[in-house]
Design a protein around this motif. Structure first.
Motif, PDB file in Angstrom:
ATOM      1  N   PHE A 133      57.155 -39.979  50.732  1.00  0.00           N
ATOM      2  CA  PHE A 133      57.064 -41.068  49.461  1.00  0.00           C
ATOM      3  C   PHE A 133      57.951 -41.998  49.873  1.00  0.00           C
ATOM      4  CE2 PHE A 133      55.398 -37.445  46.715  1.00  0.00           C
ATOM      5  CZ  PHE A 133      54.175 -37.942  46.922  1.00  0.00           C
ATOM      6  N   GLU A 134      57.480 -43.368  50.055  1.00  0.00           N
ATOM      7  CA  GLU A 134      58.430 -44.411  50.345  1.00  0.00           C
ATOM      8  C   GLU A 134      57.603 -45.541  50.228  1.00  0.00           C
ATOM      9  OE1 GLU A 134      57.727 -45.011  55.328  1.00  0.00           O
ATOM     10  OE2 GLU A 134      59.424 -43.903  54.643  1.00  0.00           O
ATOM     11  N   HIS A 135      58.523 -46.739  49.783  1.00  0.00           N
ATOM     12  CA  HIS A 135      57.933 -48.157  49.661  1.00  0.00           C
ATOM     13  C   HIS A 135      57.265 -48.597  50.868  1.00  0.00           C
ATOM     14  CE1 HIS A 135      59.323 -48.395  45.400  1.00  0.00           C
ATOM     15  NE2 HIS A 135      60.512 -48.048  45.742  1.00  0.00           N
ATOM     16  N   GLY A 136      56.287 -49.169  50.594  1.00  0.00           N
ATOM     17  CA  GLY A 136      55.548 -49.813  51.716  1.00  0.00           C
ATOM     18  C   GLY A 136      54.027 -49.895  51.685  1.00  0.00           C
ATOM     19  N   ASP A 137      53.476 -49.185  52.523  1.00  0.00           N
ATOM     20  CA  ASP A 137      51.862 -48.855  52.401  1.00  0.00           C
ATOM     21  C   ASP A 137      51.768 -48.049  51.186  1.00  0.00           C
ATOM     22  OD1 ASP A 137      51.474 -50.520  54.798  1.00  0.00           O
ATOM     23  OD2 ASP A 137      51.122 -48.714  56.270  1.00  0.00           O
ATOM     24  N   ALA A 138      50.309 -48.157  50.732  1.00  0.00           N
ATOM     25  CA  ALA A 138      49.875 -47.421  49.506  1.00  0.00           C
ATOM     26  C   ALA A 138      49.909 -46.128  49.848  1.00  0.00           C
ATOM     27  CB  ALA A 138      48.637 -47.943  48.919  1.00  0.00           C
ATOM     28  N   ASP A 139      49.707 -44.951  48.921  1.00  0.00           N
ATOM     29  CA  ASP A 139      49.748 -43.668  49.298  1.00  0.00           C
ATOM     30  C   ASP A 139      48.157 -43.415  49.055  1.00  0.00           C
ATOM     31  OD1 ASP A 139      52.287 -43.037  49.506  1.00  0.00           O
ATOM     32  OD2 ASP A 139      52.700 -43.139  47.396  1.00  0.00           O
ATOM     33  N   THR A 140      47.526 -44.071  47.871  1.00  0.00           N
ATOM     34  CA  THR A 140      46.096 -43.801  47.778  1.00  0.00           C
ATOM     35  C   THR A 140      45.433 -45.212  47.026  1.00  0.00           C
ATOM     36  OG1 THR A 140      46.562 -43.250  45.216  1.00  0.00           O
ATOM     37  CG2 THR A 140      46.210 -41.479  47.103  1.00  0.00           C
ATOM     38  N   LEU A 141      44.414 -45.141  47.308  1.00  0.00           N
ATOM     39  CA  LEU A 141      43.614 -46.714  47.087  1.00  0.00           C
ATOM     40  C   LEU A 141      42.278 -46.062  46.067  1.00  0.00           C
ATOM     41  CD1 LEU A 141      42.917 -47.987  50.728  1.00  0.00           C
ATOM     42  CD2 LEU A 141      44.946 -48.397  48.934  1.00  0.00           C
ATOM     43  N   LEU A 142      42.331 -47.003  44.958  1.00  0.00           N
ATOM     44  CA  LEU A 142      41.442 -46.495  43.920  1.00  0.00           C
ATOM     45  C   LEU A 142      40.230 -47.510  43.533  1.00  0.00           C
ATOM     46  CD1 LEU A 142      40.905 -44.488  41.124  1.00  0.00           C
ATOM     47  CD2 LEU A 142      42.685 -46.108  40.142  1.00  0.00           C
ATOM     48  N   ILE A 143      39.280 -47.070  43.175  1.00  0.00           N
ATOM     49  CA  ILE A 143      38.360 -48.098  42.460  1.00  0.00           C
ATOM     50  C   ILE A 143      37.486 -47.560  41.350  1.00  0.00           C
ATOM     51  CG2 ILE A 143      36.566 -47.477  44.429  1.00  0.00           C
ATOM     52  CD1 ILE A 143      36.566 -50.848  42.292  1.00  0.00           C
ATOM     53  N   ASN A 144      37.846 -48.012  40.229  1.00  0.00           N
ATOM     54  CA  ASN A 144      37.107 -47.346  38.884  1.00  0.00           C
ATOM     55  C   ASN A 144      35.832 -48.163  38.903  1.00  0.00           C
ATOM     56  OD1 ASN A 144      39.173 -45.723  38.366  1.00  0.00           O
ATOM     57  ND2 ASN A 144      40.375 -47.132  37.034  1.00  0.00           N
ATOM     58  N   PHE A 145      34.774 -47.750  38.224  1.00  0.00           N
ATOM     59  CA  PHE A 145      33.598 -48.424  38.148  1.00  0.00           C
ATOM     60  C   PHE A 145      32.495 -47.660  37.097  1.00  0.00           C
ATOM     61  CE2 PHE A 145      33.403 -45.356  41.646  1.00  0.00           C
ATOM     62  CZ  PHE A 145      32.122 -44.902  41.640  1.00  0.00           C
ATOM     63  N   PHE A 182      37.470 -52.148  38.718  1.00  0.00           N
ATOM     64  CA  PHE A 182      38.883 -52.364  38.546  1.00  0.00           C
ATOM     65  C   PHE A 182      39.514 -51.604  39.909  1.00  0.00           C
ATOM     66  CE2 PHE A 182      43.284 -50.678  37.703  1.00  0.00           C
ATOM     67  CZ  PHE A 182      43.947 -51.803  37.740  1.00  0.00           C
ATOM     68  N   ALA A 183      40.112 -52.269  40.787  1.00  0.00           N
ATOM     69  CA  ALA A 183      40.688 -51.571  41.905  1.00  0.00           C
ATOM     70  C   ALA A 183      42.267 -51.911  41.980  1.00  0.00           C
ATOM     71  CB  ALA A 183      40.167 -52.242  43.183  1.00  0.00           C
ATOM     72  N   MET A 184      42.888 -50.972  42.678  1.00  0.00           N
ATOM     73  CA  MET A 184      44.289 -51.005  42.860  1.00  0.00           C
ATOM     74  C   MET A 184      44.940 -50.123  43.953  1.00  0.00           C
ATOM     75  SD  MET A 184      45.787 -48.644  39.462  1.00  0.00           S
ATOM     76  CE  MET A 184      47.431 -48.906  40.026  1.00  0.00           C
ATOM     77  N   ALA A 185      45.873 -50.406  44.463  1.00  0.00           N
ATOM     78  CA  ALA A 185      46.771 -49.544  45.447  1.00  0.00           C
ATOM     79  C   ALA A 185      47.526 -48.598  44.463  1.00  0.00           C
ATOM     80  CB  ALA A 185      47.305 -50.445  46.581  1.00  0.00           C
ATOM     81  N   GLN A 186      47.975 -47.346  45.041  1.00  0.00           N
ATOM     82  CA  GLN A 186      48.682 -46.554  44.263  1.00  0.00           C
ATOM     83  C   GLN A 186      49.842 -45.985  45.087  1.00  0.00           C
ATOM     84  OE1 GLN A 186      45.315 -43.868  42.844  1.00  0.00           O
ATOM     85  NE2 GLN A 186      45.952 -44.517  40.860  1.00  0.00           N
ATOM     86  N   TYR A 187      51.003 -45.854  44.398  1.00  0.00           N
ATOM     87  CA  TYR A 187      52.135 -45.385  44.787  1.00  0.00           C
ATOM     88  C   TYR A 187      52.660 -44.177  44.126  1.00  0.00           C
ATOM     89  CZ  TYR A 187      51.849 -49.743  47.069  1.00  0.00           C
ATOM     90  OH  TYR A 187      51.243 -51.081  47.754  1.00  0.00           O
ATOM     91  N   TRP A 188      53.054 -42.982  44.655  1.00  0.00           N
ATOM     92  CA  TRP A 188      53.457 -41.903  43.928  1.00  0.00           C
ATOM     93  C   TRP A 188      54.964 -41.358  44.128  1.00  0.00           C
ATOM     94  CZ3 TRP A 188      49.822 -40.576  40.237  1.00  0.00           C
ATOM     95  CH2 TRP A 188      48.726 -41.270  40.392  1.00  0.00           C
ATOM     96  N   GLN A 189      55.662 -42.406  44.524  1.00  0.00           N
ATOM     97  CA  GLN A 189      57.232 -41.955  44.876  1.00  0.00           C
ATOM     98  C   GLN A 189      57.892 -41.775  43.423  1.00  0.00           C
ATOM     99  OE1 GLN A 189      55.925 -44.467  45.792  1.00  0.00           O
ATOM    100  NE2 GLN A 189      57.196 -46.449  45.454  1.00  0.00           N
ATOM    101  N   SER A 190      57.497 -42.349  42.280  1.00  0.00           N
ATOM    102  CA  SER A 190      58.157 -42.099  41.015  1.00  0.00           C
ATOM    103  C   SER A 190      57.718 -40.906  40.166  1.00  0.00           C
ATOM    104  CB  SER A 190      57.922 -43.539  40.132  1.00  0.00           C
ATOM    105  OG  SER A 190      56.809 -44.127  39.918  1.00  0.00           O
ATOM    106  N   THR A 191      56.238 -40.935  40.292  1.00  0.00           N
ATOM    107  CA  THR A 191      55.545 -39.782  39.594  1.00  0.00           C
ATOM    108  C   THR A 191      54.643 -39.281  40.468  1.00  0.00           C
ATOM    109  OG1 THR A 191      54.620 -38.934  37.639  1.00  0.00           O
ATOM    110  CG2 THR A 191      54.231 -41.418  38.289  1.00  0.00           C
ATOM    111  N   ASN A 192      54.347 -37.951  40.653  1.00  0.00           N
ATOM    112  CA  ASN A 192      53.410 -37.316  41.404  1.00  0.00           C
ATOM    113  C   ASN A 192      52.337 -36.547  40.780  1.00  0.00           C
ATOM    114  OD1 ASN A 192      55.177 -35.263  40.883  1.00  0.00           O
ATOM    115  ND2 ASN A 192      54.721 -34.507  43.068  1.00  0.00           N
ATOM    116  N   VAL A 193      52.113 -36.792  39.602  1.00  0.00           N
ATOM    117  CA  VAL A 193      51.222 -35.932  38.951  1.00  0.00           C
ATOM    118  C   VAL A 193      50.325 -36.850  37.950  1.00  0.00           C
ATOM    119  CG1 VAL A 193      50.832 -34.148  36.966  1.00  0.00           C
ATOM    120  CG2 VAL A 193      52.614 -33.845  38.701  1.00  0.00           C
TER     121      VAL A 193
END
Length: 281
Positions: free
Chosen positions: A90-102, A20-31
Motif C-alpha cells: 500500500f503506497e501513494h501513486g498508482d491506484a490499487d483498484t479501478l471502479l465503474i458504477n452503472f 460513475f468511475a474512480m481510482a481507489q486507494y486502500w492504504q488508509s482503510t482496507n475494508v
C-alpha cells in the motif's frame, strides 16, 4: 431482475445510465462492507495492485487477484478485505483498484449481468486495464462529455467481450476463422466481400458464415457493421472529426450514405449524435 450475460451484450440494443468511475486507494482503510447496507448500483472492479478477499452474505468466500475483474450487482451484500499483492505494498501513486458504477437497461427495463458477485479472469488483462484507464480519463477530464464517458464505458464492455472471444479463438475449432475475424476487427474501413474474407481462412463462404455465427452470435456483416458503428461513435464524440471526415475514415463513399447507415443502426443521425455530445459538455 432480468439477467443478461455480459458476453451476449453485443447481440442486443441496450443503454447505460448513472455512470460513475474512480481510482481507489486502500492504504488508509482496507475494508469495504455492505453486509448491512446492500449495494445501490451495479459495479465492475478491476484489481490493479491489490488482492481482495470477498465474504458474501451466504457465508461463501473467494479471492480476487491483480489483473482480475469482479462484477457486483445491485443489492449485493458482502465484505471485502483488501491486501497488497505479493510483489507490491500500500503506497501513494498508482491506484490499487479501478471502479465503474452503472445501471444497464433496454426497452424492457433494467437488467443485471448476473444475480451474484462474479469474478472474471482473463489471459490478457492489459487490454481490460487500458480500457479502464481510458474510461477514467473520460470521466475526469474537465472537457469530458457525457457521450464520451458512455462511449468509453461501452468500449470497456466491448474489451471484456473481445478478450473472452480471443480466449475462445485458442480452441482448434475457432482458430480456423481467426484470419477473417482479425480482418473484420482491424479493418473497419475496408469492404472485402465475405467470399473474399472466407478465402483468407481457406474455406467456403457458407462454412465461414456458419462457424462465425457460432463464434460471435451474429453474421459477419452484422459484426462488421458493429465495428464500424463503434468506431464512428468514437470519432464523432471526440470532437475532432465532422460527419464527412468520419465517413471518409470508415470507407464510406459519401457523407449522405454514411448518415443513412448510422441512423439505420442507431436511430439518430450523426449530426444529432454530435449535438447530443455538445449539449452535455
Amino acid at each position: 431482475m432480468r439477467i443478461i450475460d455480459i458476453f451476449k451484450l453485443d447481440n442486443i440494443d441496450f443503454f447505460a445510465r448513472d455512470l460513475f468511475a474512480m481510482a481507489q486507494y486502500w492504504q488508509s482503510t482496507n475494508v469495504f462492507n455492505t453486509l448491512t447496507h446492500p449495494r445501490g448500483n451495479d459495479a465492475l472492479l478491476f484489481f490493479k495492485k491489490v488482492s481482495g478477499e470477498y465474504e458474501l452474505d451466504d457465508g461463501s468466500k473467494f479471492r480476487a487477484f491483480p489483473g482480475e475483474l469482479v462484477y457486483i450487482p445491485t443489492g449485493a451484500k458482502y465484505k471485502t478485505v483488501f491486501a497488497p499483492a505479493a510483489d507490491s505494498s500500500f503506497e501513494h501513486g498508482d491506484a490499487d483498484t479501478l471502479l465503474i458504477n452503472f445501471k444497464l437497461f433496454d426497452c424492457d427495463g433494467d437488467f443485471a449481468l448476473s444475480d451474484r458477485i462474479t469474478k472474471l479472469v482473463f489471459d490478457n488483462s492489459e487490454r481490460i486495464e487500458a480500457a479502464f484507464i481510458k474510461l477514467l480519463d473520460a470521466a475526469n477530464s474537465p472537457r469530458s462529455r457525457t457521450t464520451q464517458f458512455k462511449s468509453a464505458f461501452y468500449s470497456l464492455l466491448s474489451a471484456i467481450i473481445m478478450n473472452k472471444r480471443g480466449e475462445e479463438l485458442k480452441s482448434t475449432f475457432f482458430k480456423r476463422i481467426k484470419p477473417g475475424i482479425d480482418y473484420l476487427e482491424n479493418n473497419p474501413d475496408q469492404h472485402l466481400s465475405i467470399d473474399e474474407i472466407s478465402k483468407l481462412c481457406g474455406m467456403s463462404a457458407s462454412l465461414f458464415r456458419r462457424i462465425f455465427v457460432r463464434y460471435a452470435g451474429m453474421s459477419p456483416i452484422e459484426y462488421r457493421n458493429l465495428q464500424k458503428l463503434e468506431r464512428a461513435k468514437s470519432l464523432l464524440s471526440s470532437g475532432m472529426y465532422n460527419v464527412s471526415e468520419t465517413g471518409d475514415l470508415l470507407g464510406f463513399d459519401d457523407a449522405a450514405y454514411f448518415s443513412r447507415f448510422f441512423k439505420k443502426h442507431t436511430g439518430i443521425s450523426p449530426r444529432e449524435f454530435i449535438s447530443e455530445s455538445e449539449k452535455n459538455c
